[in-house]
Scaffold this active site. Structure first.
Site, PDB file in Angstrom:
ATOM      1  N   ASP A  14     -23.791 -44.769  26.492  1.00  0.00           N
ATOM      2  CA  ASP A  14     -23.718 -45.202  27.892  1.00  0.00           C
ATOM      3  C   ASP A  14     -24.907 -46.095  28.253  1.00  0.00           C
ATOM      4  OD1 ASP A  14     -22.570 -45.364  30.386  1.00  0.00           O
ATOM      5  OD2 ASP A  14     -23.505 -43.522  31.129  1.00  0.00           O
ATOM      6  N   GLY A  15     -24.658 -47.019  29.180  1.00  0.00           N
ATOM      7  CA  GLY A  15     -25.737 -47.853  29.711  1.00  0.00           C
ATOM      8  C   GLY A  15     -25.615 -49.336  29.369  1.00  0.00           C
ATOM      9  N   ASN A  16     -24.502 -49.717  28.767  1.00  0.00           N
ATOM     10  CA  ASN A  16     -24.318 -51.133  28.405  1.00  0.00           C
ATOM     11  C   ASN A  16     -24.327 -52.040  29.634  1.00  0.00           C
ATOM     12  OD1 ASN A  16     -23.917 -50.188  25.836  1.00  0.00           O
ATOM     13  ND2 ASN A  16     -21.711 -50.572  25.788  1.00  0.00           N
ATOM     14  N   ARG A  18     -25.655 -51.515  32.654  1.00  0.00           N
ATOM     15  CA  ARG A  18     -26.981 -51.621  33.285  1.00  0.00           C
ATOM     16  C   ARG A  18     -27.939 -52.445  32.439  1.00  0.00           C
ATOM     17  NH1 ARG A  18     -27.437 -45.474  33.941  1.00  0.00           N
ATOM     18  NH2 ARG A  18     -25.530 -45.636  32.682  1.00  0.00           N
ATOM     19  N   ARG A  27     -21.494 -57.963  32.302  1.00  0.00           N
ATOM     20  CA  ARG A  27     -21.377 -56.648  31.653  1.00  0.00           C
ATOM     21  C   ARG A  27     -20.837 -56.762  30.228  1.00  0.00           C
ATOM     22  NH1 ARG A  27     -21.501 -52.064  34.669  1.00  0.00           N
ATOM     23  NH2 ARG A  27     -20.106 -51.062  33.192  1.00  0.00           N
ATOM     24  N   ASN A  62     -11.840 -45.004  31.601  1.00  0.00           N
ATOM     25  CA  ASN A  62     -12.386 -46.366  31.651  1.00  0.00           C
ATOM     26  C   ASN A  62     -11.342 -47.435  31.993  1.00  0.00           C
ATOM     27  OD1 ASN A  62     -14.844 -45.689  29.058  1.00  0.00           O
ATOM     28  ND2 ASN A  62     -15.170 -45.757  31.261  1.00  0.00           N
ATOM     29  N   ARG A 176     -26.564 -38.196  24.832  1.00  0.00           N
ATOM     30  CA  ARG A 176     -26.067 -39.151  25.819  1.00  0.00           C
ATOM     31  C   ARG A 176     -27.197 -40.077  26.225  1.00  0.00           C
ATOM     32  NH1 ARG A 176     -21.701 -38.956  30.549  1.00  0.00           N
ATOM     33  NH2 ARG A 176     -21.932 -41.124  31.191  1.00  0.00           N
ATOM     34  N   ARG A 182     -24.171 -35.684  32.096  1.00  0.00           N
ATOM     35  CA  ARG A 182     -22.819 -35.104  32.087  1.00  0.00           C
ATOM     36  C   ARG A 182     -22.114 -35.521  30.815  1.00  0.00           C
ATOM     37  NH1 ARG A 182     -22.739 -38.741  36.725  1.00  0.00           N
ATOM     38  NH2 ARG A 182     -22.078 -40.789  36.025  1.00  0.00           N
ATOM     39  N   SER A 184     -18.728 -36.397  30.850  1.00  0.00           N
ATOM     40  CA  SER A 184     -17.686 -37.394  31.157  1.00  0.00           C
ATOM     41  C   SER A 184     -16.460 -37.252  30.246  1.00  0.00           C
ATOM     42  CB  SER A 184     -18.261 -38.817  31.080  1.00  0.00           C
ATOM     43  OG  SER A 184     -19.336 -38.979  31.971  1.00  0.00           O
TER      44      SER A 184
HETATM   45  C1  IPE Z   1     -18.633 -42.389  29.350  1.00  0.00           C
HETATM   46  O1  IPE Z   1     -19.341 -43.308  30.091  1.00  0.00           O
HETATM   47  C2  IPE Z   1     -17.641 -43.087  28.481  1.00  0.00           C
HETATM   48  C3  IPE Z   1     -18.184 -43.846  27.358  1.00  0.00           C
HETATM   49  C4  IPE Z   1     -19.443 -43.952  27.044  1.00  0.00           C
HETATM   50  C5  IPE Z   1     -17.203 -44.512  26.545  1.00  0.00           C
HETATM   51  P1  IPE Z   1     -18.923 -43.719  31.574  1.00  0.00           P
HETATM   52  O2  IPE Z   1     -19.897 -44.735  32.013  1.00  0.00           O
HETATM   53  O3  IPE Z   1     -17.491 -44.098  31.621  1.00  0.00           O
HETATM   54  O4  IPE Z   1     -19.106 -42.342  32.343  1.00  0.00           O
HETATM   55  P2  IPE Z   1     -19.356 -42.045  33.888  1.00  0.00           P
HETATM   56  O5  IPE Z   1     -18.365 -42.858  34.671  1.00  0.00           O
HETATM   57  O6  IPE Z   1     -20.750 -42.454  34.191  1.00  0.00           O
HETATM   58  O7  IPE Z   1     -19.171 -40.571  34.015  1.00  0.00           O
HETATM   59  C1  IPE Z   2     -20.849 -47.459  28.206  1.00  0.00           C
HETATM   60  O1  IPE Z   2     -21.576 -48.310  29.008  1.00  0.00           O
HETATM   61  C2  IPE Z   2     -19.678 -48.144  27.548  1.00  0.00           C
HETATM   62  C3  IPE Z   2     -18.373 -47.784  28.120  1.00  0.00           C
HETATM   63  C4  IPE Z   2     -18.155 -46.846  28.997  1.00  0.00           C
HETATM   64  C5  IPE Z   2     -17.235 -48.539  27.638  1.00  0.00           C
HETATM   65  P1  IPE Z   2     -21.204 -48.572  30.516  1.00  0.00           P
HETATM   66  O2  IPE Z   2     -20.322 -49.767  30.587  1.00  0.00           O
HETATM   67  O3  IPE Z   2     -20.646 -47.361  31.162  1.00  0.00           O
HETATM   68  O4  IPE Z   2     -22.610 -48.914  31.112  1.00  0.00           O
HETATM   69  P2  IPE Z   2     -23.170 -48.515  32.542  1.00  0.00           P
HETATM   70  O5  IPE Z   2     -23.090 -47.025  32.644  1.00  0.00           O
HETATM   71  O6  IPE Z   2     -22.317 -49.204  33.549  1.00  0.00           O
HETATM   72  O7  IPE Z   2     -24.564 -49.018  32.527  1.00  0.00           O
HETATM   73 MG    MG Z   3     -21.528 -45.803  32.121  1.00  0.00          MG
END
Ligand code: IPE
Ligand code: IPE
Ligand code: MG
Length: 228
Positions: A14-16, A18, A27, A62, A176, A182, A184
């Protein structure tokens, strides 16, 4: 192969988004950077002797994202599954895709199952890739399989034997990134006794040293499984 304190590690990548935002980038470029880091981290885990890695690439939730972002993620996935498998050819890694493939095109489904079949004999490491993966969806899928088999008194073992990851033991450690505390909907059946580790590091900034920190923390945990 070095001695490794755990067999199975799982990552909620997670965090790509941001990471991209901080750089005033779209993004989609965060996901591209994230895919490159996925390659590095999986290879790092391989090098330190971890036997199984599970990654969460796209959740059943997603689909709520803008179509442009969804398309970018699936384009990356489509690119990676061929190039990455080729790159890993000599490493004896078995690929297993976990999640609901129903919405995917026939050609994508075929490519996924071809990769799984071709890499099935590989025993150095197993890589589970969660794509359209959701833990609740997975449990429903397992129960429906059991109903189709005519089972009536469903046991915990039955469910464990029918989740997408059934060919390997549950994760010892779930990491995570991205600062959210969490799951998720990730591995909600398999995580019953997993150790959880959360880091503020955004996935595209993740390094082998961060994996080491998570493993150091894991080594300090007292896994009692309900005992004393
Ligand atoms: C969880 O991340 C799903 C993946 C990393 C693929 P999300 O960014 O979708 O989760 P939430 O919305 O913050 O719970
Ligand atoms: C996780 O990064 C990758 C996927 C859920 C596909 P995010 O796209 O959720 O990155 P943030 O949480 O918005 O930074
Ligand atoms: Mg995310």
């Amino acid at each position: 192969m070095p001695d490794c304190p755990l067999k199975h590690i799982a990552f909620i990548m997670d965090g790509n988004g941001r990471w991209a935002k901080k750089r005033h980038l779209p993004r989609e470029l965060g996901h591209k950077a994230g895919a490159e880091v996925f390659d590095k981290i999986v290879n790092y885990c391989y090098d330190i002797g971890i036997s199984a890695v599970t990654v969460y690439a796209f959740s059943t939730e997603n689909w709520k994202r803008p179509q442009k972002e969804i398309d970018a993620i699936f384009n990356l996935f489509s690119y990676y599954i061929d190039h990455y498998v080729e790159k890993m050819r000599n490493k004896k890694v078995r690929f297993v895709f976990i999640g609901d493939r129903t919405p995917f095109s026939d050609s994508l489904k075929k490519r996924m199952s071809d990769i799984e079949k071709a890499t099935e004999p590989n025993s150095q490491m197993i890589l589970f890739v969660g794509i359209n993966y959701g833990g609740r969806n997975e449990i429903c899928h397992a129960v429906n399989e059991l109903i189709a088999q005519g089972k009536t008194n469903i046991t915990e073992e039955d469910i464990s034997n029918n989740v997408y990851t059934h060919v390997y033991s549950d994760p010892d450690l779930i990491v995570r990134t991205g600062g959210e505390y969490r799951l998720s909907n990730f591995l909600i059946w398999q995580s019953a006794y997993s150790e959880l580790y959360f880091t503020d590091t955004l996935w595209p900034d993740m390094t082998g040293a961060d994996v080491d920190l998570a493993i150091e923390e894991f080594k300090k945990r007292d896994r009692r499984y309900g005992g004393v």
